[in-house]
Design a protein around this motif. Structure first.
Motif, short mmCIF file in Angstrom:
data_model
loop_
_atom_site.label_atom_id
_atom_site.label_comp_id
_atom_site.label_asym_id
_atom_site.label_seq_id
_atom_site.Cartn_x
_atom_site.Cartn_y
_atom_site.Cartn_z
N ALA A 75 -8.26 18.65 -15.22
CA ALA A 75 -6.89 18.13 -15.30
C ALA A 75 -6.63 17.12 -14.19
N LEU A 76 -7.20 17.36 -13.01
CA LEU A 76 -7.03 16.40 -11.91
C LEU A 76 -7.75 15.09 -12.22
N HIS A 77 -8.91 15.19 -12.83
CA HIS A 77 -9.61 13.97 -13.27
C HIS A 77 -8.73 13.17 -14.23
N ALA A 78 -8.15 13.87 -15.19
CA ALA A 78 -7.29 13.19 -16.16
C ALA A 78 -6.08 12.56 -15.48
N ARG A 79 -5.48 13.27 -14.52
CA ARG A 79 -4.33 12.73 -13.79
C ARG A 79 -4.72 11.50 -12.99
N ALA A 80 -5.88 11.54 -12.31
CA ALA A 80 -6.34 10.40 -11.53
C ALA A 80 -6.58 9.19 -12.43
N SER A 104 3.37 11.02 -5.89
CA SER A 104 4.36 11.56 -6.85
C SER A 104 3.67 12.08 -8.10
N GLY A 105 2.69 11.32 -8.60
CA GLY A 105 1.98 11.74 -9.80
C GLY A 105 1.18 13.01 -9.58
N LEU A 106 0.54 13.11 -8.42
CA LEU A 106 -0.25 14.31 -8.12
C LEU A 106 0.63 15.54 -7.96
N ASN A 107 1.79 15.37 -7.36
CA ASN A 107 2.71 16.49 -7.16
C ASN A 107 3.22 17.06 -8.48
N GLU A 108 3.18 16.24 -9.53
CA GLU A 108 3.62 16.71 -10.84
C GLU A 108 2.56 17.57 -11.54
N GLU A 109 1.34 17.53 -11.04
CA GLU A 109 0.24 18.23 -11.69
C GLU A 109 0.30 19.73 -11.41
N SER A 110 0.15 20.53 -12.44
CA SER A 110 0.15 21.98 -12.29
C SER A 110 -1.03 22.42 -11.42
N GLY A 117 0.82 -1.21 0.00
CA GLY A 117 0.00 0.00 0.00
C GLY A 117 0.85 1.25 0.00
N ALA A 118 1.97 1.21 0.73
CA ALA A 118 2.88 2.36 0.77
C ALA A 118 3.46 2.64 -0.61
N GLN A 119 3.80 1.59 -1.35
CA GLN A 119 4.34 1.78 -2.69
C GLN A 119 3.29 2.40 -3.62
N ALA A 120 2.04 1.91 -3.51
CA ALA A 120 0.97 2.46 -4.35
C ALA A 120 0.73 3.93 -4.02
N LEU A 121 0.73 4.26 -2.73
CA LEU A 121 0.53 5.66 -2.33
C LEU A 121 1.67 6.54 -2.80
N THR A 122 2.88 6.01 -2.78
CA THR A 122 4.03 6.78 -3.26
C THR A 122 3.86 7.14 -4.73
N THR A 123 3.37 6.17 -5.52
CA THR A 123 3.12 6.42 -6.94
C THR A 123 2.05 7.50 -7.12
N ILE A 124 0.98 7.41 -6.33
CA ILE A 124 -0.12 8.37 -6.44
C ILE A 124 0.34 9.76 -6.03
N LEU A 131 -1.54 1.93 -12.30
CA LEU A 131 -1.57 0.96 -11.20
C LEU A 131 -2.36 -0.31 -11.53
N ARG A 132 -3.15 -0.26 -12.58
CA ARG A 132 -4.06 -1.37 -12.85
C ARG A 132 -3.36 -2.70 -13.15
N PRO A 133 -2.19 -2.74 -13.81
CA PRO A 133 -1.53 -4.04 -14.02
C PRO A 133 -1.26 -4.79 -12.71
N LEU A 134 -0.94 -4.05 -11.63
CA LEU A 134 -0.70 -4.69 -10.33
C LEU A 134 -1.98 -4.85 -9.53
N TYR A 135 -2.90 -3.90 -9.69
CA TYR A 135 -4.12 -3.91 -8.88
C TYR A 135 -5.32 -3.70 -9.81
N PRO A 136 -5.84 -4.78 -10.39
CA PRO A 136 -6.88 -4.66 -11.43
C PRO A 136 -8.15 -3.96 -10.94
N GLN A 137 -8.43 -3.98 -9.64
CA GLN A 137 -9.66 -3.40 -9.12
C GLN A 137 -9.51 -1.94 -8.68
#
Length: 740
Positions: A136-141, A88-94, A79-86, A148-154
């Motif tokens: 833009a946030l919708h698109a980023r999400a 990091s991705g959100l921080n890149e958003e303008s 879960g920590a790894q998944a949150l790190t990905t999320i 993340l879907r290849p690791l967590y299909p749901q």
């Protein structure tokens, strides 16, 4: 001289038409300059938001909640790894100012019941309102979910919070209006064909309505670049543009066809129609505009926006009706009757005479028995109006949010996680002027004790403050991140933010009551510090401030509308009795419409027929003040149409007994046709999913129905008969007939 007059009219029409044509393309881009957020100017909720921005420099003044499902538990390694990905991705958003999750703040609040978690995302837009960041946030999400879907299909990532909810609700409202427009235009065209029996005559009012809508939206788009205008402008411009544009043009075309049937050519018939109908339209439009101008006094952005939309659309509609329409009619001449419908075999003059004779007979019956007519029509209206005394303008109960919106789905997910309070939190700013919270034990202990006191309330799910994050240890402040300190502690150290999260089971209405209790107790009593100050913001505060301002503004808006309309009528007719009677009848129509609103929506009688599952228990605060301003003006239209023709008949030499039936013969068909079109327009907007639009559409439809039937066709003529010549005192009959 006549040629010069016609040339001037054509030039005026050409200028107006060119201006509308220039504005037309801009109407398609107006939405980008309209806001979805509600702004309550000068409210305590707005003050709290401003202080968090300027004094705290908080990165979470404006924030959204990203709800995550289908991931491993947040407190696990995966879960920590998944949150790190999320994160990091959100921080890149303008436009993202900060992001916090369980990884950054090891707080159990991020661990939802039954699994799932959420991420708080702070926003800071430098290029317009923060709601513009939502797409833009919708698109980023969505992109992060795909990653993340290849690791967590749901996996499912959805946005909610005040900003996405406002965005989706207003979008749903705009979609409802667009769907309503697709329903109402064919219905309106059909009703116009029934009224005129001619395709050409039917198309002109519909075209004017569309032009009025386009011009209003374009101008609103320009104004929205400087002022806060709500996307509700789209709703009201569409709804009223069709109604008013058609209403005003209907009168002009009817008078023109009447003149054509009397043997006049196109230019002469156009001049006659303009001379007779033009003044009536100006008086009518002024009464409508007064109602919308009164809404500009309410310091709430969406109510002011409705005022702007209504004022613009009524002004543009009447401008088109008295300039462009007469010019078009003069060019058409007898061709106005082209495109005759097969279901209207009579000639126009024959149809008009037949309809007029029926209404003339009705008028004779009314003037023969005026008191009986008033009793039969007035009794049910008074009973219905009596129900309006029970009108409750607190927030409706139940789940009235549009279920198709993503933000609503995410909010319901938070409710199942027992974390909905994150969205609906109260944001308390506690200021201790004589003690530094960060540097003195007294200040620190005051915030700590207040946090514990608030947490002990049975309505509270969780309290988050600088002391709870530091586990009560002031020495732990140095270990907190810069974003955390800026969120919960002011830069001068004398004010602190306390977030109070209500339990999921606490309704919006109960949250408002709780907030008002806290404000009533006040800072000194809550903290035990005599000079402590307390200010509360957040969604409950916004709801409370909104409701309070509307309740306080309703009386002043009512007074402004009534006084302004009375003055407009006195200026138009120079007759006190006629003006006062019109005001009283309008108040009766409005009260009866509110009574129907209470019976159907608040009490639930027949509410399932409108697609609502159960009684709402109350009415949105927005609905009464807005519908009053609209209904009062619209109802006055029909009064002005009727009284103007009765006055015209009196000036032609008829007495009151004959003038009233004559006025009904000339206008009743027009009024009922216009009312049928108005009702069709408003009913179409009750088919959507957005409850507040349903309430507004229902109230307007009922008001117009009551006004165009019982009030204007029965009670109004009966009162004219009873008053007799006193109707026109002191100078109504002395106004030049040429002006009418």
């Amino acid at each position: 001289m006549m040629t010069l007059m016609y040339l001037r009219r054509f030039w005026a029409a050409a200028i107006v038409l060119v201006a509308v044509a220039v504005l037309f393309p801009f109407s398609f881009h107006s939405e980008r300059h309209l806001e979805t957020a509600t702004r309550v100017e000068g409210s305590e909720a707005e003050t709290v938001a401003r202080e968090l921005s300027t004094r705290f420099h908080s990165p979470f003044v404006d924030r959204v909640v990203l709800v995550a499902q289908g991931l491993p538990p947040a407190d696990s390694d995966a879960g920590a790894q998944a949150l790190t990905t999320i994160v990091s991705g959100l921080n890149e958003e303008s436009g993202v100012s900060a992001v916090v999750s369980y990884q950054q703040l090891r707080d159990p609040i991020f661990l939802g019941k039954g699994g799932g978690t959420f991420v708080l995302v702070g926003l800071n837009s430098s290029n317009g309102p923060v709601e513009f960041l939502v797409p833009a946030l919708h698109a980023r999400a969505n992109a992060l979910a795909v990653q993340l879907r290849p690791l967590y299909p749901q996996v499912k990532l959805e946005l909610t919070g005040e900003i996405p909810l406002n965005f989706d609700i207003r979008k749903a409202s705009a979609d409802d209006v667009r769907r309503g427009e697709t329903l109402v235009i064919p219905a309106t065209l059909f009703l116009l064909l029934l009224a005129f029996g001619s395709l050409v005559a039917a198309i002109i009012p519909l075209a004017v309505g569309q032009l009025a809508i386009a011009a209003t939206l374009a101008i609103a788009g320009f104004l929205g670049q400087r002022w806060h205008l709500s996307i509700l402008v789209q709703n009201l411009a569409t709804m009223l543009g069709l109604g008013l544009g058609i209403d005003y043009t209907l009168l002009m075309v009817s008078r023109f066809r009447e003149a054509i049937s009397e043997g006049h050519d196109g230019p002469a018939a156009s001049a006659i129609a303009t001379r007779h109908a033009g003044r009536t339209l100006l008086v009518s439009a002024s009464t409508v505009a007064i109602g919308f101008l009164a809404l500009l006094t309410v310091p709430i952005s969406e109510i002011r926006s409705i005022g702007v939309a209504g004022f613009l659309v009524s002004g543009i509609s009447v401008l088109l009706a008295v300039t462009v329409v007469p010019a078009v009619l003069a060019l058409l001449g007898p061709r106005i009757n082209a495109g005759k419908m097969p279901f209207t075999p009579r000639l126009d003059s024959q149809r008009s005479a037949h309809t007029g004779n029926r209404w003339r007979r009705w008028g004779v019956l009314i003037v023969a028995h005026p008191w009986l007519a008033i009793c039969l029509a007035g009794t049910p209206l008074l009973l219905l109006a009596w129900q309006s005394a029970h009108l409750d303008t607190s927030l409706p109960k139940g789940d009235w949010l549009p279920q198709a919106a993503e933000s609503v789905h995410a909010l319901h997910t938070l409710e199942r996680m027992d974390r909905a309070g994150v969205v609906q939190s109260m944001r308390l700013i506690v200021e201790l002027p004589s003690d530094s919270i960060a540097q003195s034990d007294k200040g620190w202990n005051t915030i700590d004790q207040l946090s514990k006191r608030l947490a002990s309330d049975p309505r509270c799910d969780r309290v988050i403050s600088i002391t709870t994050i530091a586990a009560g240890n002031r020495d732990a402040l140095s270990d907190l991140s810069r974003e955390t300190r800026r969120t919960f502690l002011s830069s001068d150290g004398q004010a602190a933010l306390i977030e109070v999260l209500p339990k999921t089971s606490v309704s919006l209405r109960s949250q408002v009551d709780w907030l008002r209790d806290l404000r009533k107790i006040g800072g000194p009593s809550l903290t035990g510090v005599s000079n402590a100050q307390l200010r509360i913001g957040g969604i409950p505060a916004l709801n409370a401030d909104y409701q309070t301002i509307v309740e306080h503004s309703l009386r002043s808006v009512t007074a402004l509308v009534v006084i302004g309309t009375l003055l407009a009528l006195l200026g138009g007719f120079r007759a006190i009795i006629v003006a006062v009677k019109a005001i009283l009848l309008n108040l009766l129509s409005v009260a009866a419409a509110f009574g129907a609103l209470v019976l159907v929506f608040q009490d639930g009688h027949g509410i399932r027929l409108l697609g609502v599952g159960a009684a709402t228990g109350s009415i949105f605060p927005l609905v009464p003040i807005v519908t009053f301003a609209i209904v009062f003006g619209l109802s006055m239209d029909y009064e002005v149409f009727l009284v103007a023709r009765v006055l015209e008949a009196r000036k032609s030499g008829l007495n009151e007994l004959d003038a009233i039936p004559e006025g009904l013969a000339k206008t009743a068909g027009l009024i009922t046709s216009a009312a049928a079109i108005m009702i069709a327009v408003f009913v179409a907007f009750t088919f959507g999913d957005f409850l507040v639009v349903k309430m507004i559409g229902f109230t307007l439809a009922i008001a117009v129905f009551i006004d165009a039937t019982l009030v204007r066709m029965v009670i109004g003529p009966a009162l004219l008969r009873i008053a007799g010549d006193w109707n026109w005192w002191p100078a109504g009959l002395r106004v030049s007939s040429k002006s009418q």
